[in-house]
Design a protein around this motif. Structure first.
Motif, short mmCIF file in Angstrom:
data_model
loop_
_atom_site.label_atom_id
_atom_site.label_comp_id
_atom_site.label_asym_id
_atom_site.label_seq_id
_atom_site.Cartn_x
_atom_site.Cartn_y
_atom_site.Cartn_z
N SER A 1 -5.40 -103.18 -34.19
CA SER A 1 -6.01 -102.82 -35.48
C SER A 1 -5.41 -101.58 -36.12
O SER A 1 -5.94 -101.07 -37.12
N THR A 2 -4.32 -101.07 -35.56
CA THR A 2 -3.75 -99.81 -36.04
C THR A 2 -3.56 -99.80 -37.57
O THR A 2 -4.04 -98.90 -38.26
N ILE A 3 -2.87 -100.81 -38.07
CA ILE A 3 -2.55 -100.83 -39.51
C ILE A 3 -3.82 -101.02 -40.34
O ILE A 3 -4.01 -100.36 -41.36
N SER A 4 -4.69 -101.90 -39.87
CA SER A 4 -5.93 -102.17 -40.63
C SER A 4 -6.77 -100.91 -40.77
O SER A 4 -7.31 -100.62 -41.85
N VAL A 5 -6.92 -100.16 -39.68
CA VAL A 5 -7.74 -98.95 -39.75
C VAL A 5 -7.05 -97.91 -40.63
O VAL A 5 -7.70 -97.25 -41.46
N ALA A 6 -5.73 -97.78 -40.48
CA ALA A 6 -5.00 -96.80 -41.30
C ALA A 6 -5.15 -97.15 -42.79
O ALA A 6 -5.38 -96.27 -43.63
N GLU A 7 -5.04 -98.42 -43.13
CA GLU A 7 -5.17 -98.82 -44.53
C GLU A 7 -6.58 -98.55 -45.05
O GLU A 7 -6.78 -98.11 -46.19
N LEU A 8 -7.59 -98.81 -44.19
CA LEU A 8 -8.97 -98.55 -44.63
C LEU A 8 -9.16 -97.05 -44.89
O LEU A 8 -9.78 -96.66 -45.89
N ALA A 9 -8.63 -96.21 -44.01
CA ALA A 9 -8.81 -94.76 -44.17
C ALA A 9 -8.20 -94.28 -45.49
O ALA A 9 -8.82 -93.52 -46.24
N ILE A 10 -7.00 -94.77 -45.80
CA ILE A 10 -6.36 -94.37 -47.07
C ILE A 10 -7.18 -94.90 -48.26
O ILE A 10 -7.42 -94.20 -49.24
N GLY A 11 -7.63 -96.14 -48.12
CA GLY A 11 -8.46 -96.74 -49.18
C GLY A 11 -9.72 -95.91 -49.40
O GLY A 11 -10.13 -95.65 -50.55
N GLN A 12 -10.33 -95.45 -48.32
CA GLN A 12 -11.56 -94.66 -48.43
C GLN A 12 -11.30 -93.32 -49.11
O GLN A 12 -12.13 -92.84 -49.88
N MET A 13 -10.13 -92.72 -48.80
CA MET A 13 -9.81 -91.43 -49.45
C MET A 13 -9.75 -91.61 -50.96
O MET A 13 -10.33 -90.84 -51.73
N ILE A 14 -9.04 -92.64 -51.39
CA ILE A 14 -8.88 -92.87 -52.84
C ILE A 14 -10.23 -93.24 -53.45
O ILE A 14 -10.61 -92.76 -54.52
N SER A 15 -10.99 -94.06 -52.71
CA SER A 15 -12.29 -94.49 -53.20
C SER A 15 -13.20 -93.29 -53.46
O SER A 15 -13.87 -93.20 -54.49
N LEU A 16 -13.18 -92.32 -52.52
CA LEU A 16 -14.03 -91.13 -52.69
C LEU A 16 -13.53 -90.24 -53.82
O LEU A 16 -14.30 -89.79 -54.65
N LEU A 17 -12.19 -90.00 -53.83
CA LEU A 17 -11.66 -89.05 -54.83
C LEU A 17 -11.75 -89.62 -56.24
O LEU A 17 -11.80 -88.87 -57.21
N ARG A 18 -11.76 -90.96 -56.37
CA ARG A 18 -11.86 -91.57 -57.71
C ARG A 18 -13.26 -92.13 -57.98
O ARG A 18 -13.48 -92.81 -58.96
N HIS A 19 -14.21 -91.82 -57.09
CA HIS A 19 -15.64 -92.21 -57.26
C HIS A 19 -15.80 -93.72 -57.46
O HIS A 19 -16.58 -94.16 -58.31
N LEU A 20 -15.03 -94.53 -56.73
CA LEU A 20 -15.06 -95.98 -57.01
C LEU A 20 -16.44 -96.63 -56.80
O LEU A 20 -16.86 -97.43 -57.64
N PRO A 21 -17.17 -96.29 -55.69
CA PRO A 21 -18.47 -96.95 -55.54
C PRO A 21 -19.41 -96.61 -56.71
O PRO A 21 -20.09 -97.48 -57.25
#
Ligand code: MLT
Length: 314
Positions: free
Chosen positions: A94-114
């Motif tokens: 799951s290395t790549i999947s978790v890494a991609e989720l972490a980056i996605g979460q960073m952008i999601s938080l910084l751009r207030h996506l939810p």
């Protein structure tokens, strides 16, 4: 031999096990597992099934426990070792999947996506309120930098981030090869704009991020946890969010899952996911094929590559 699979496993992996052995797939509760386990030579689980001392004590014929994933915190590895039961996992699945989720979460938080999604659905158009921030030029602080941390670092660098990490198991030359600056634990919290956790749950990491660490952080820092919920003290995290010391937290993993009653559920500026780090088609396919291969090797009397407790062969 008889193989018991108690959590979801990719169908191709089940078929490959069935070519050589008798396989039962059954989602058992703790009582059902205790009753069934004496009949089996291999047990394959994900994170739902707890392979406790009590289970292993009943496992008179068990030769191997396969964890179709990375973390083995749901398995009593010391008891398995004492009983000469091999524990194998799929640490690369799951290395790549978790890494991609972490980056996605960073952008999601910084751009207030939810929040932006909610706002548009409510008929609003709040461009000013939802102004975000870039990753570019920011410092990413990794708590733990093994396989997953290194992949997160690569992706963060592609966004123009500087990467620092605290990891007592990572050598300076290896860190440098990944362009990561190794620092003391406190420096991660003091210097980072984004803190991302990529450590295993161990006695040393349990509760290692709490009020003291949040007090070190700059105002406006965000936290991402796609590792294990128990590493972060949830009440302290909820306080840090309420006091706006932390600007946001993306949490994929909780102290108790599902997190009913967690103080985090009512905290502001959060992005929650239900332990989805490894939940991609690709990661699950890899986890299935790796764990089937590892379990088959143990049942054939061969040494598996991903042996968590090498002392069983000692
Ligand atoms: C893992 O340790 O493999 C991941 O957290 C995924 C999971 O537990 O299902």
């Amino acid at each position: 031999m008889k193989v018991l699979i108690t959590d979801g496993l990719e169908s191709e992996a089940i078929s490959s096990l069935r070519k050589a052995h008798e396989v039962d797939v059954q989602e058992l509760d703790p009582k059902g597992l205790l009753a069934a386990i004496p009949r089996y030579h291999a047990l394959i689980v994900r994170s739902r099934t707890i392979v406790s001392k009590a289970v292993l004590t009943q496992a008179a014929n068990l030769k191997v426990v396969g964890r179709a994933g990375v973390g083995v915190d749901n398995i009593d590895v010391a008891e398995a070792t004492a009983r000469k039961i091999a524990v194998v996992n799929a640490p690369t699945a799951s290395t790549i999947s978790v890494a991609e989720l972490a980056i996605g979460q960073m952008i999601s938080l910084l751009r207030h996506l939810p929040e932006a999604d909610r706002s548009v659905k409510e008929g609003k158009w709040e461009k000013k309120k939802l102004e975000g921030r870039e990753l570019f030029g920011k410092t990413l602080g990794l708590v733990g930098s093994g396989r997953i941390g290194a992949e997160v670092a690569k992706r963060a660098q592609a966004f123009g981030m500087r990467v620092i990490a605290h990891d007592p198991y990572l050598s300076r030359p290896t860190a440098e090869a990944f362009g990561i600056r190794l620092v003391e634990k406190d420096a991660v919290f003091r210097e980072a704009d984004v803190v991302s956790i990529h450590a295993a749950l161990t006695p040393e990491t349990r509760g290692m991020v709490g009020a003291t660490e949040f007090a070190l952080m700059k105002r406006g820092t965000i936290l991402v946890n796609c590792a294990r919920g128990e590493i972060v003290q949830e009440a302290a995290l909820a306080d840090a969010l309420r006091s706006e010391r932390l600007a946001g937290a993306a949490v994929d993993v909780f102290e108790t899952e599902p997190p009913a009653g967690s103080p985090l559920l009512s905290a502001p500026n959060t992005a929650f996911t239900p332990h989805l780090g490894a939940s991609t088609r690709e990661a699950q396919a890899r986890a299935g094929s790796i764990i089937a291969e590892q379990v088959l090797k143990v049942l054939d009397g061969r040494r598996p590559e991903f042996l968590v407790n090498p002392d069983v062969y000692g």
